[in-house]
Design an enzyme around this catalytic site. Sequence first.
Site, PDB file in Angstrom:
ATOM      1  N   SER A  80       0.828  -1.190   0.000  1.00 29.01           N
ATOM      2  CA  SER A  80       0.000   0.000   0.000  1.00 29.01           C
ATOM      3  C   SER A  80       0.875   1.258   0.000  1.00 29.01           C
ATOM      4  O   SER A  80       1.680   1.454  -0.912  1.00 29.01           O
ATOM      5  CB  SER A  80      -0.951  -0.043   1.204  1.00 29.01           C
ATOM      6  OG  SER A  80      -1.909   0.978   1.122  1.00 29.01           O
ATOM      7  N   HIS A 103      -7.354  -5.268  -1.511  1.00 29.61           N
ATOM      8  CA  HIS A 103      -6.151  -4.558  -1.089  1.00 29.61           C
ATOM      9  C   HIS A 103      -5.363  -5.324  -0.028  1.00 29.61           C
ATOM     10  O   HIS A 103      -4.166  -5.112   0.133  1.00 29.61           O
ATOM     11  CB  HIS A 103      -6.551  -3.182  -0.545  1.00 29.61           C
ATOM     12  CG  HIS A 103      -5.418  -2.243  -0.314  1.00 29.61           C
ATOM     13  ND1 HIS A 103      -4.704  -1.670  -1.349  1.00 29.61           N
ATOM     14  CD2 HIS A 103      -4.862  -1.771   0.835  1.00 29.61           C
ATOM     15  CE1 HIS A 103      -3.776  -0.889  -0.853  1.00 29.61           C
ATOM     16  NE2 HIS A 103      -3.843  -0.938   0.465  1.00 29.61           N
ATOM     17  N   ASP A 145       4.862  24.150  -1.019  1.00 33.32           N
ATOM     18  CA  ASP A 145       6.258  23.868  -1.379  1.00 33.32           C
ATOM     19  C   ASP A 145       6.713  22.475  -0.941  1.00 33.32           C
ATOM     20  O   ASP A 145       7.792  22.304  -0.381  1.00 33.32           O
ATOM     21  CB  ASP A 145       7.187  24.938  -0.804  1.00 33.32           C
ATOM     22  CG  ASP A 145       7.084  25.076   0.710  1.00 33.32           C
ATOM     23  OD1 ASP A 145       6.074  24.622   1.282  1.00 33.32           O
ATOM     24  OD2 ASP A 145       8.014  25.637   1.334  1.00 33.32           O
TER      25      ASP A 145
END
Length: 521
Positions: free
Chosen positions: A220, A496, A443
Site C-alpha cells: 500500500s 487490497h 512547497d
Amino acid sequence: MLLLHAPPSSFLRTLLRYNNHNHHSSRAFFFSLSHFTKSSSIATRLFSHSRLTSLLPMNGQGLAAGGSSPEHFTGDWYSVPELRLRDHRFTVPLDHSRGPHSSPKITVFAREVVAAGKEEQKLPYLLYLQGGPGFECRQPTESSGWVQKVCEEFRLILMDQRGTGLSTPLTVSSMLQFKSAEELADFLKHFRADNIVNDAEFIRVRLVPDAGPWTILGQSFGGFCAVTYLSFAPHGLKQALLTGGIPPIGGGCPADSVYKAGFEQAIHQNEKYYKRFPQDIKIVQELVNYLAEQEGGGVALPSGGFLTPRGLQTLGLSGLGSSSGFESLHYLFERVWDPTLVPGAPKKISYNFLSSFEKWLSFDTNPLYALMHESIYCQGSASKWSANSIRSEVEDKFDAIKAAKEGLPVLFTGEMIFPWMFDEIHALKPFKDAAHILAEKKDWPPLYDVQVLNNNKVPVAAAVYYEDLYVSFKLAMETASQIAGIRLWITNEFMHSGLRDDGNKVIDHLLGMLNGKKPLF
C-alpha cells in the site's frame, strides 16, 4: 510497556552526549534529498557503492554482528515461536537535507527477524515498508503468513516508519508538546516518503554487510515509498516487490484524480455490499434518520467526539476495501440499538456500537494518518482538502440524510480525510489548525523522478488488485507504464489486503516473476 522497549540507560547517556556535543563521526553517513533532485548521473557519482562502503562503520561490515555506536544501538536476540528477533534503534536527522550535524535528531526503530536457527547465516536482507501513512509494523507473534515465507530465504527488517510505533512516535499526547499549530506543521512536513527513504538508506549502510543492496517489499503506502526509493536511491536496491502500492506520480498534486477515482470505486463497493447484505439498507437508513433528528445532528461518542451521519459514512474506509470488511461492517450493524428493557424507554444507540465505531477508525492511536494523508500525493502543490472538494461534486450520491429520507441506500465513503473530522473526532481536535496549514502548504518537495523511473534497472514485480478501493487500478497502470522493466500481476482474486490474506501465495508469485520461475510469455 515503555520500559520494555527502552534502551539501556548507558545508551541513553551516550546518545545525550552525542547530541549535546554535536559529535562528529567520520563513520556517519547521511544524504540529502536535494542531491536526489539532480540528474541521475550526478546522483550516481554522489552515491556510488564504493563511496558508501568507505563511509561504513566497523570496516564496512555494518553492525550485523550486534555491535553498537552512538547512532545505532543493537539489542539482544529474543524469541517468538519459530522466529528469532532483535531490535535496532537508529539516531537519524529529522531533516536529512540539513545534514547530520545541524538537524535535530529522532529515533527510527527496526526489528530484525529470522527463522529460528538462522541467526548467524549469511542471508540476503529484505526491508518491509508498511502501509499507511502513519502506521507501524505489526509485531510478530509467530512464524506465519508472509513473514514465514520471507524468512525462508531472507533476513527480514521491519522498520517502523518515522513517527510510528517505536520510531519517535507522534501520538495524540506527544504532539501536544508543540506550542503552536505552526510548530507542529513545520515538524510534520518531514514525515513523508522522501525522508522515510532517507531513513531506510541510513539503516541499510549500517546494517547490511558491505553496504550491499537489499530487497524491499512495499504494501500500500509502503509501495508508494518503494517507488520513491526507485526514484532517488536505486543504488540501494537489489529488487522491489509492490503489493497494492503503485502511486500516481504526476507533478503538482494529483489528489483530485485520486479521489475522483476513489469515489467511483466506493460507489461500486457499496453496490456490492448491499447486494450481499440487503437488510442493512433499512438499518443504516434508520440510523442516519435517528442521528439527523438529534440535537446538533448527532450523538456524543464515548471519547468525547460526535457521531453524525457523515461520520457514520466513514466506516467505509475499513469496511469496503478488505477481504473480510463486508462481513465486519454487517456484524457491526447487528448491535446498533439498545434493547427496550423498560416499557416506554426512548430508543437509543448502544454503547457497544458507539465504542466499536471509534475503535474501527484508529485515529486515536494513529493520528498521523489523518494529518498526513493528502500530503502523500503532493509535489510542489497544495492538496487544499482535495477529497472534500471532490465530494462536493458527487454530493448528490453521498448525501446520507437525503438518501435516507428518500429510501435510497446510504453510501459509505472510502479512503478520504475530510476537514470536519477534526471537529467531530475527539483525538483529532487539537490538531485542526495544523491540518489546515498542511492542506494549504504548496512547497512540498518531489517524491518521484519520472526520468529515473523511465530508465529503471532495478527488477520490480507488483501485485495490482483490479478492484482496489485504496489504490486506483487506472492510475496504478498509468504509473506502471513509466517504470521500466516492471512486471505486473493483475488479479481480482484479492482485494487490497492480499498480502495479509494469503501472503505465501502473493510473495511466492512476485518472487517467481523475478527469479525466473514465472518467465515472460
